[in-house]
Enzyme design. Structure first.
Site, PDB file in Angstrom:
ATOM      1  N   SER A 105       5.978  -1.227   5.248  1.00 26.97           N
ATOM      2  CA  SER A 105       5.732  -1.246   3.749  1.00 26.97           C
ATOM      3  C   SER A 105       6.701  -0.943   2.938  1.00 26.97           C
ATOM      4  O   SER A 105       7.432   0.082   3.274  1.00 26.97           O
ATOM      5  CB  SER A 105       4.436  -0.133   3.566  1.00 26.97           C
ATOM      6  OG  SER A 105       4.132  -0.039   2.265  1.00 26.97           O
ATOM      7  N   ILE A 151      11.738   5.269  -5.063  1.00 27.04           N
ATOM      8  CA  ILE A 151      11.145   4.196  -5.923  1.00 27.04           C
ATOM      9  C   ILE A 151       9.866   4.677  -6.870  1.00 27.04           C
ATOM     10  O   ILE A 151       9.525   4.321  -8.015  1.00 27.04           O
ATOM     11  CB  ILE A 151      10.332   3.007  -5.179  1.00 27.04           C
ATOM     12  CG1 ILE A 151      11.464   2.557  -3.987  1.00 27.04           C
ATOM     13  CG2 ILE A 151       9.728   1.890  -6.007  1.00 27.04           C
ATOM     14  CD1 ILE A 151      12.812   2.006  -4.921  1.00 27.04           C
ATOM     15  N   LEU A 185       6.673   4.711  -5.733  1.00 28.01           N
ATOM     16  CA  LEU A 185       5.586   4.138  -5.600  1.00 28.01           C
ATOM     17  C   LEU A 185       5.056   2.891  -6.582  1.00 28.01           C
ATOM     18  O   LEU A 185       4.215   2.953  -6.759  1.00 28.01           O
ATOM     19  CB  LEU A 185       4.150   4.955  -5.364  1.00 28.01           C
ATOM     20  CG  LEU A 185       4.684   5.751  -3.711  1.00 28.01           C
ATOM     21  CD1 LEU A 185       3.751   6.883  -3.658  1.00 28.01           C
ATOM     22  CD2 LEU A 185       4.586   5.000  -2.667  1.00 28.01           C
ATOM     23  N   CYS A 203       1.987  11.422   0.113  1.00 26.27           N
ATOM     24  CA  CYS A 203       2.133  11.342  -1.595  1.00 26.27           C
ATOM     25  C   CYS A 203       1.485  12.648  -2.150  1.00 26.27           C
ATOM     26  O   CYS A 203       0.705  13.184  -1.161  1.00 26.27           O
ATOM     27  CB  CYS A 203       1.036  10.411  -2.014  1.00 26.27           C
ATOM     28  SG  CYS A 203       1.332   8.773  -1.213  1.00 26.27           S
ATOM     29  N   GLY A 263      11.132   3.656  12.169  1.00 31.12           N
ATOM     30  CA  GLY A 263      12.321   4.622  11.507  1.00 31.12           C
ATOM     31  C   GLY A 263      13.570   4.222  12.235  1.00 31.12           C
ATOM     32  O   GLY A 263      13.899   4.369  13.321  1.00 31.12           O
ATOM     33  N   GLY A 264      14.258   3.545  11.182  1.00 33.18           N
ATOM     34  CA  GLY A 264      15.657   3.189  11.772  1.00 33.18           C
ATOM     35  C   GLY A 264      15.865   2.191  12.606  1.00 33.18           C
ATOM     36  O   GLY A 264      17.134   2.004  13.184  1.00 33.18           O
ATOM     37  N   GLY A 287      12.038  -1.699   8.609  1.00 35.07           N
ATOM     38  CA  GLY A 287      11.865  -1.275   7.245  1.00 35.07           C
ATOM     39  C   GLY A 287      13.237  -1.838   6.481  1.00 35.07           C
ATOM     40  O   GLY A 287      13.676  -2.945   6.476  1.00 35.07           O
TER      41      GLY A 287
HETATM   42  C1  LIG Z   1      12.491   0.997  -0.698  1.00 37.13           C
HETATM   43  C2  LIG Z   1      11.534   1.685   0.287  1.00 37.13           C
HETATM   44  C3  LIG Z   1      10.244   1.520  -0.138  1.00 37.13           C
HETATM   45  C4  LIG Z   1       9.191   1.797   0.457  1.00 37.13           C
HETATM   46  N1  LIG Z   1       7.741   2.207   0.188  1.00 37.13           N
HETATM   47  C5  LIG Z   1       6.848   2.452   0.869  1.00 37.13           C
HETATM   48  C6  LIG Z   1       5.486   2.506   0.581  1.00 37.13           C
HETATM   49  O1  LIG Z   1       5.179   1.867  -0.683  1.00 37.13           O
HETATM   50  N2  LIG Z   1       4.596   2.934   1.308  1.00 37.13           N
HETATM   51  C7  LIG Z   1       4.860   3.443   2.664  1.00 37.13           C
HETATM   52  O2  LIG Z   1       3.969   3.825   3.369  1.00 37.13           O
HETATM   53  N3  LIG Z   1       6.233   3.579   2.939  1.00 37.13           N
HETATM   54  C8  LIG Z   1       7.196   3.053   2.329  1.00 37.13           C
HETATM   55  N4  LIG Z   1       8.475   3.094   2.632  1.00 37.13           N
HETATM   56  C9  LIG Z   1       8.864   3.785   3.925  1.00 37.13           C
HETATM   57  C10 LIG Z   1       8.956   2.818   4.924  1.00 37.13           C
HETATM   58  O3  LIG Z   1       7.868   1.967   5.271  1.00 37.13           O
HETATM   59  C11 LIG Z   1       9.283   3.404   6.313  1.00 37.13           C
HETATM   60  O4  LIG Z   1       8.319   4.075   6.639  1.00 37.13           O
HETATM   61  C12 LIG Z   1      10.851   3.902   6.238  1.00 37.13           C
HETATM   62  O5  LIG Z   1      11.572   3.321   5.401  1.00 37.13           O
HETATM   63  C13 LIG Z   1      11.362   4.345   7.660  1.00 37.13           C
HETATM   64  O6  LIG Z   1      11.462   2.979   8.311  1.00 37.13           O
HETATM   65  P1  LIG Z   1      12.920   2.330   8.089  1.00 37.13           P
HETATM   66  O7  LIG Z   1      14.222   3.537   8.835  1.00 37.13           O
HETATM   67  O8  LIG Z   1      13.009   1.136   9.291  1.00 37.13           O
HETATM   68  O9  LIG Z   1      13.315   1.871   7.006  1.00 37.13           O
HETATM   69  C14 LIG Z   1       9.394   2.739   2.028  1.00 37.13           C
HETATM   70  C15 LIG Z   1      10.841   2.637   2.397  1.00 37.13           C
HETATM   71  C16 LIG Z   1      11.892   1.880   1.784  1.00 37.13           C
HETATM   72  C17 LIG Z   1      13.368   2.049   1.992  1.00 37.13           C
END
Ligand SMILES: Cc1cc2nc3c(=O)[nH]c(=O)nc-3n(C[C@H](O)[C@H](O)[C@H](O)COP(=O)(O)O)c2cc1C
Ligand SMILES: Cc1cc2nc3c(=O)[nH]c(=O)nc-3n(C[C@H](O)[C@H](O)[C@H](O)COP(=O)(O)OP(=O)(O)OC[C@H]3O[C@@H](n4cnc5c(N)ncnc54)[C@H](O)[C@@H]3O)c2cc1C
Ligand SMILES: Cc1cc2nc3c(=O)[nH]c(=O)nc-3n(C[C@H](O)[C@H](O)[C@H](O)COP(=O)(O)OP(=O)(O)OC[C@H]3O[C@@H](n4cnc5c(N)ncnc54)[C@H](O)[C@@H]3O)c2cc1C
Ligand SMILES: Cc1cc2nc3c(=O)[nH]c(=O)nc-3n(C[C@H](O)[C@H](O)[C@H](O)COP(=O)(O)O)c2cc1C
Ligand code: FES
Ligand code: FES
Lengths: 270, 317, 317, 270
Positions: free
Chosen positions: C26, C76, C78, C135, C248-249, C270
């Site tokens: 997300s 951001i 949200l 949140c 995560g990563g 993500g």
């Molecule tokens: C720019 C951005 C916006 C995100 N917005 C949301 C969100 O709206 N809701 C949510 O549950 N997680 C949100 N996340 C968290 C990601 O879904 C994910 O849990 C987190 O980035 C870790 O994964 P990654 O390391 O692959 O990015 C956001 C992450 C990023 C970087």
């Protein structure tokens, strides 16, 4: 312990995944002993983060002065990056580090055993022994997965070594594991070597050490470990060893400081 | 500006006075001897030695380390020579050095912490204690002291009750709200706080499908954790009355300055020592240059000068 | 092995059946449209859309992003178009796609979560809900729902009481013991768990001495946090009875495999989408190759196959 | 939106901290409009992690086909790394992205304003306008900190632009801020330009926009923001704008998607 940027003289592929890198660093070249190693920082960025340990493969005191060679195998990110380096670039070296090989008596007969990239530290040791006036005889047992692993054999011949080659796939020399052929060979010798130097993967080192113990040959093994610092500060390069007087068990030695060269008897094998 | 303008890097951390705010972190600099050829300990603001326990400890079986993106995992298992060997073999070398020596200590029970504190108190050559509370409390089923305010309070009170040395309490980041722990150990009388210790992490070897660390879980350190450390230091300086030492991922003078600006009175360098041994010396010089370039003369002029424009903090993401 | 050997990547996450275990996380893939030219949504195991709230939200003032070593910070805030605009403007485009669409949702109160769940329940084109509990709970002074088992329980029960859709609860890593939260939301009836959300972090601009993010604190994501995420997924799979989605990563198929091997039934990508948009497609192909090379035919043969030699776990470092 | 590895034709320093990089990528060259941008992945490792946004500085449809040029300024890690790239290396490009400049009427008079590296997207715009048959007159006001910032002026002259230079240190052209001199100049014109294109630092853009609004000139400003994705997926490149009908306030537009080119009236300035 010296920290220096060293210029790269050459960086050439010598086999499928093996490279020779020539470096100039007079201060380190002047001090480093066979079996000691260097912690190499491949570049000044943060990926890869940690230094990587490498042995000195050959020393060239003269052309140019203070130059030497590493032999490295591409196994991961750091060594992959090393292959991109070119003559004229430089790497950052920390060393000489650790306890190297002890040299044999004047008239000692010498057996070396190498498995794969384990050959890396042995040419410099062989050169030093040959130069020390030691009479030999000199024998190298060198095993690899395939013929591609069996590099710099000629150099050992030139130094007066009888070289015995073994490959797991039989693509060169005898077929099978170096240790099993070595065992048979030793059984046939009426004079056993006085010193055994060995470098290679853990299982090979174990059987070499056990063999040596059985036959009463004193063995010096260059061991590997994942390393953080290379200087004894982080305690991450542990090798299980016999506890010294009064120390608790299990006792973990630091490969970087107490080694990388250990006597076969010191090590407690898994 | 003239290079000869008098620059002062001296910082006061409660009872601890340092000629500069740059320390080495416990477990990453051995006992000082290992790097002495490259980093004269006297140049450092202070030196924190490898954590010690009452009895010697073997530590965890190897492998104990694995590199990750921007960081490293370690599971040394707090291997150390133990109290007696430290006093007999390590301290004599440290004693003559004109650098504050901080002894990092840990135990499996509150009693062990107390005993260690008594044994170290009044030892010549020791200038302070750093309590590592990121250790499992064997009596509490291995839950770490540092993750529970009550247990953390007990450990720190126990140590304080047995020593007159300056006491630093080192906080673990593996908690929901680090300010709660910070306040608890402050109530227990800690003179100084240091944070962060490593973040619990893990990695897997795809060939063997086994964990990269024999201990399965290890502590993540290095630049990867810097944003986490900086956030926690900022949170803690806002609520705590005692000075804070910031660490976690510092590899450059820029990193060090970020921690000082958010309010750390000193910093510690850990993993970076492995990568670039003279890093602490470079940071010390870098701090002087930073002040000089801005016409400042005292490092305290930049500590805690973080400026927050307007707009609502409160963490949403 | 022959390239035409039949490989199955199908995974069952309780009520949710995915043709492959690779989802987008997300907030990192918009509503699917943004990357559609490069990543046909149909190729994905599932798509989680940007988190939505009852009312539209402006989000935080800029700057909202900063790059760190191996990661990025975002705040951001949200920002989102809100429920109505989502149903009217975004859902119609998503509906015809033959890919499971998971709607990520959040609120400031338990009631808001409940209302959102009711409004989304039975909407054609929505295949599941992912509850973002990272949140602030305005009624609880901004403490995040996800950091308190009781509040987390309430949110999940509220959502479950109003929907028949598969419910995923997404856990925050900013807690002392993530297994406690996992168990609480499991008791509340969540069908699936996903973890981790971002790790709270911070960075400072040395020129201005201001935080890099207007919101001061932001969420750290990207490869830097992978070891933390992997550790938490491993901890959670050991205690939870419901399927776990790991994230995560993750930037490569190797990363994805680590999560599957420790026991995640699916993974989300993500930040890596920003760096290498086709990364999810590469991971899907990479998983097939990995199975083929090992003569395996079903991804489930490797899920949860972590092998722990012997030797005492228990976290010491 | 296209994703391609593009070969580097050249990468040469043109001023203290400014570089020209020539690239070949026919697919992108064929589609990209003036003011649109590319997200560049400098290398396939993880440091730096994110792509960096860059404009197309000049387009060379023919030599070789599908080639173009970026002008970049070294401000940090990523741009520093770019300087190490050599002809023959390649970078990964994502684009064309965003909303570019709208072209003026046939007989529209054109004013361009650039501050520092803000000059980057304007030559391609100028070439396109000149080629569009627009009569002009064409004027460029170009401000920098020092003369070192004032690059590619000749090219604007060749395109028939009257170029007015301003430097803060007076090392070239008028001394001071480009906006204050521009204001005086505009006051003296009896015919105001119909369109104003501007690119530069935020404070400059603000005064340009306010000036244009006062004088009733329609302004198109290319804005900057820190970017995560470049495609509208991450919402990190926010710029505060007038809320559209019924939208809540504050309203944040995505520079990468709704821009980077905005009408001066859209933006709500801090
Ligand atoms: C720019 C951005 C916006 C995100 N917005 C949301 C969100 O709206 N809701 C949510 O549950 N997680 C949100 N996340 C968290 C990601 O879904 C994910 O849990 C987190 O980035 C870790 O994964 P990654 O390391 O692959 O990015 C956001 C992450 C990023 C970087
Ligand atoms: C004292 C000593 C001397 C060495 N001398 C040489 C030498 O002369 N030539 C040479 O090619 N190699 C030598 N090695 C091994 C070499 O250090 C590693 O191969 C190298 O660090 C791998 O780095 P990487 O980034 O490419 O691999 P990584 O990406 O770090 O890891 C890839 C794989 O390599 C394995 N690996 C990583 N580090 C080591 C290590 N230190 N020992 C064993 N395996 C490791 C990992 O388990 C992993 O599976 C030596 C090691 C030691 C301890
Ligand atoms: C649509 C668009 C088009 C652009 N076109 C060009 C161009 O043609 N030529 C050019 O030289 N630059 C251009 N930029 C700016 C360029 O993207 C940044 O200078 C670059 O990303 C910096 O990367 P870095 O790793 O060197 O700096 P970093 O190490 O990431 O940061 C160093 C400093 O640069 C600043 N910075 C980083 N990213 C940006 C950004 N996106 N915008 C403004 N400042 C930033 C940071 O605030 C920081 O202080 C453009 C930016 C945008 C948004
Ligand atoms: C190999 C290693 C050993 C460590 N040993 C200790 C220790 O004994 N006691 C302690 O309090 N912290 C120990 N730490 C934690 C560090 O002191 C420091 O808190 C952590 O590494 C974060 O800082 P860094 O990112 O600069 O390394 C150790 C860290 C590493 C990497
Ligand atoms: S590598 Fe650090 S102690 Fe050996
Ligand atoms: S950069 Fe991601 S939305 Fe603009």
């Amino acid at each position: 312990m010296i920290l220096r940027n060293a210029k790269i003289l050459f960086n050439k592929r010598v086999s499928v995944d093996l490279y020779h890198m020539g470096l100039v660093c007079p201060d380190i070249a002047a001090k480093i002993q066979p079996g000691q190693f260097l912690m190499v920082r491949i570049q000044d960025r943060l990926d890869p983060l940690l230094r990587r340990p490498f042995a000195v493969h050959r020393l060239y005191p003269d052309d140019p002065p203070g130059s030497f060679e590493m032999l490295y195998k591409v196994v991961g990110r750091g060594t992959q990056l090393l292959t991109n380096m070119q003559a004229g670039d430089s790497v950052n070296l920390l060393g000489p580090l650790g306890r190297g090989f002890r040299l044999p008596e004047e008239k000692g007969s010498v057996l070396m055993v190498a498995g794969g990239i384990g050959i890396a530290p042995l040419p410099y040791l062989a050169e030093t022994i040959a130069a020390s006036g030691c009479q030999g005889p000199f024998v190298l047992w060198f095993g690899g997965k395939t013929s591609a692993d069996l590099v710099c054999v000629q150099h050992f011949n030139d130094l007066g070594f009888a070289v015995q080659l073994v490959t797991e796939d039989g693509s060169k020399g005898r077929k099978g594991l170096v240790t099993s052929h070595l065992e048979q060979w030793l059984a046939q010798q009426d004079e056993l070597p006085e010193v055994l130097y060995s470098c290679g993967p853990y299982p090979m080192q174990r059987s070499v050490a056990e063999m040596a113990a059985r036959l009463g040959i004193s063995s010096q093994l260059s061991m590997e470990a994942l390393m953080g610092c290379g200087v004894g500060a982080c305690l991450s390069c542990s090798l299980r060893c016999r506890p010294p007087e009064g120390a608790q068990d299990p006792h973990y030695a630091n490969v970087c400081q107490d080694g990388p060269v250990f006597d076969g008897e010191e090590i407690v094998w898994d | 500006m003239a290079n000869d303008s008098p620059i002062s890097l001296t910082v006061e951390l409660g009872p601890l006075r340092l000629k500069n705010p740059v320390m080495v972190a416990s477990g990453t600099f051995g006992y000082g001897q290992e790097y002495a050829e490259l980093v004269p300990p006297e140049r450092l603001g202070a030196m924190v030695v490898k954590g010690i326990s009452l009895e010697p400890r073997s530590g965890n079986p190897p492998p104990r380390i694995w590199e990750t993106c921007g960081g490293m995992l370690n599971s040394i298992g707090l291997q150390n020579v133990g109290l007696r060997a430290f006093l007999e073999e390590k301290l004599p070398w440290l004693r003559p050095l004109s650098v504050p020596v901080i002894v990092n200590l840990f135990g499996n029970t509150v009693e062990e912490y107390r005993e260690l504190a008594s044994a170290l108190d009044g030892q010549e050559g020791i200038d302070g204690l750093e309590i590592n509370i990121s250790c499992p409390n064997v009596k509490a089923g291995g839950m770490t002291f540092g993750s529970d305010p009550e247990m953390a309070y007990q450990v720190v009170s126990a140590v304080k009750s047995r020593t007159n040395l300056p006491v630093i309490t080192k906080l673990t980041p593996n908690v929901t709200d680090i300010t709660v722990i910070a306040k608890a150990v402050e109530d227990a009388g800690t003179d100084i706080l240091s944070l962060i210790n490593t973040v619990a992490g893990m990695a897997v070897d795809l060939q063997t499908r086994q964990p990269r660390l024999a201990n399965v879980v290890g502590g993540l350190s290095g630049p990867a954790i810097k944003p986490i450390a900086l956030r926690m230091v900022w949170q803690v300086v806002q609520v705590s009355k005692v000075p804070v030492i910031g660490l976690g991922g510092i590899v450059s003078v820029e990193d060090a300055l970020e921690f000082l600006i958010v309010g750390a009175k000193a910093i510690q360098v850990g993993t970076a020592n492995f990568i670039n041994p003279p890093v602490t010396l470079e940071i010390i010089e870098g701090l002087e240059d930073y002040l000089r370039q801005r016409g400042l003369e005292d490092i305290n002029e930049i500590i805690g000068t973080l400026e927050i424009p307007e707009g609502p903090p409160g963490t949403e993401h």
